[in-house]
Structure formats: C-alpha cells, structure tokens
Enzyme design. Structure first.
Site, PDB file in Angstrom:
ATOM      1  N   HIS A 123     -12.286  59.078 -28.704  1.00  0.00           N
ATOM      2  CA  HIS A 123     -12.952  58.650 -28.708  1.00  0.00           C
ATOM      3  C   HIS A 123     -13.717  58.828 -27.497  1.00  0.00           C
ATOM      4  O   HIS A 123     -14.146  59.572 -26.579  1.00  0.00           O
ATOM      5  CB  HIS A 123     -13.012  57.158 -28.184  1.00  0.00           C
ATOM      6  N   ASP A 124     -15.678  58.776 -27.980  1.00  0.00           N
ATOM      7  CA  ASP A 124     -16.433  59.526 -27.255  1.00  0.00           C
ATOM      8  C   ASP A 124     -17.089  61.006 -27.096  1.00  0.00           C
ATOM      9  O   ASP A 124     -17.670  61.203 -25.915  1.00  0.00           O
ATOM     10  CB  ASP A 124     -16.485  58.469 -25.995  1.00  0.00           C
ATOM     11  N   GLY A 141     -10.291  61.626 -24.936  1.00  0.00           N
ATOM     12  CA  GLY A 141     -11.139  60.886 -24.820  1.00  0.00           C
ATOM     13  C   GLY A 141     -13.059  61.122 -24.040  1.00  0.00           C
ATOM     14  O   GLY A 141     -12.469  62.316 -23.101  1.00  0.00           O
TER      15      GLY A 141
END
Length: 265
Positions: A123-124, A141
């Site tokens: 994520h991200d 992440g």
C-alpha cells in the site's frame, strides 16, 4: 473501435469499464470500481479489484492480484485507490495493493515498468517509470522508487524507504535506509559501492556527467562527512562544474528530502 474480448468463464462486475481492445482471459475477475485502458491484456486467473484505474497497453500475466485491500491493520474499508500508467508488464503472481488514508490514499505506478513474477507492491508505494523489479522482490508500504531503477531478485525493501532514480540494487539485498539516485550496490544491509556508470551511459548521460557523479560519490561516501556537510560540498562541486549541475542537483534534492538516513558502505 475494437470491442473488449471477455472469456466466457471470466466475471466482469457491473460498473467496471473496459477500454477498446481489452482482453480478459479465462477465470479472471474484474471488480465494479475498476477502469482498464485500451489494449490492456488480462491473463487467466487474475483478480483486479478495488478503486483501480489502469492505463492503456498493460499486460497482466496469469494469477496476478491487483487492487486488493492494504495489508494494514488500521485499514477500515476506506475507498482508497490504485493508479497504474501505460505499457507496464506484470508477470505471474504479482500482487499490488491499494493505498491507505494514513498516506496519500493511492498506490501509483508510472509507465513502462517491468514487474517480474511473485513481486509484492504494498500500500501507498509510489513508483516512477521504466523500473525493473526482478522475481520475488518484496516492497513494504509507503516506498518511493524513482525512474529507471533496477531491483534484483529476492530483495526486500523496508517500509518508507526511498530509492532514487537510476539506481541498481543487486539480488538478495535488504534495503533499510534510503538509497540515493545513481548508486549501484548490494548486500544485507544494502551497501552502495559506486555509481551505476554502465546504466547511466546506456541512458545517454555524458562522460562528463558520469565523472561528476563519481566525484559526488567520493564526497558523499569517502570524505567522512555528515549529510549537511556533504550537501554543502556537492553544491560547491556544482559551482565548479556548472554544465553538470542539474545532474548533481538531483542527488542534492534527494539528500535534503531524506528522513530515514541513507544507506552507507
């Protein structure tokens, strides 16, 4: 306009948008909030879900899982997203997650990236363009990777790490701190050993640019300077070699933005 081709065994949810010439292979599943650009090919047994926007001419090989929810215990179902540019290749079993509200909320990949089998992009993450990520690389992440970077197989990158443009990270490396642009190295922990001169030459950097970066490497890693002192010395290098100043400035900008500290030999 060429109509999308969806295999009879595939499932495309109402609301999904498939561009001209999109090809969806057997047993693949496309979620309701997915938009796929023209000419993209989705191989067999893929799942593309979440609030995911995919540009044209991408290729997802079999068993990819794209747009899954973040592997973050703080995630509470927020409609975070994933954006993928044009002309990327995702080999078998690649996983890419959507973002979180603790960051910008969107995981992003640019154009013309080559993502090999079993890679995980958490994520991200914010990836640029023309990046090569070899088999079984694991990205935590919030990682940022610049254009033209190469990451060797079986490497792992710690969350929040930044990897600069034109770097080359050897296989089985463990990257725990920021890697400035133009570097080459490997190891557990990753250790820079020099400038990625071969790669830079292939991409059109002049001999004078490459020599300036070799001088910059010595300033950063051979003179026992702290980051602030090294930045001052790099700025002085730019004043002595104004034609190479823009190339060196990318290194200065990266160092000034680093919050984790940089990888050391």
């Amino acid at each position: 306009m060429t109509q999308p081709q969806v295999h009879p065994t595939a499932i495309v949810a109402p609301g999904a948008v498939l561009g001209s010439g999109v090809d969806v292979g057997p047993y693949s599943v496309i979620g309701a909030h997915v938009r796929i650009g023209a000419g993209t090919r989705v191989g067999p047994h893929c799942v593309i879900d979440g609030h995911t926007t995919i540009g044209p001419d991408n290729h997802f090989y079999g068993f990819c899982a794209i747009g899954g929810i973040p592997q973050d215990k703080k995630y509470a179902g927020e409609p975070t997203g994933l954006e993928i540019g044009a002309g990327n290749t995702f080999r078998e079993f690649v996983t890419v997650n959507t973002g979180t509200i603790q960051d910008v909320g969107t995981t992003r990949l640019g154009d013309d990236n080559w993502i090999m089998a079993y890679v995980h992009i958490a994520h991200d993450c914010q990836l640029g363009s023309h990046i090569v990520i070899s088999n079984s690389v694991q990205l935590g992440g919030h990682i940022h990777i610049g254009d033209w970077a190469i990451i060797g197989g079986l490497s792992a990158v710690h969350q929040f790490v930044r990897i600069g443009a034109h770097t080359m990270i050897g296989g089985t490396s463990s990257v725990r701190q920021d890697v400035p642009p133009y570097m080459i190295g490997a190891g557990d922990s990753f250790r820079p050993v020099g400038i990625n001169a071969e790669g830079l030459g292939r991409r059109g950097f002049s001999p004078a640019d490459i020599q300036a970066l070799k001088d910059a490497f010595k300033i950063l890693y051979r003179r026992q300077l702290n980051i602030s002192q090294a930045i001052d010395a790099l700025i002085e290098l730019q004043s002595r070699q104004p034609d190479q100043a823009p190339t060196v400035q990318a290194l200065v900008d990266f160092l000034q933005a680093s919050s984790r500290g940089i990888a050391r030999p």
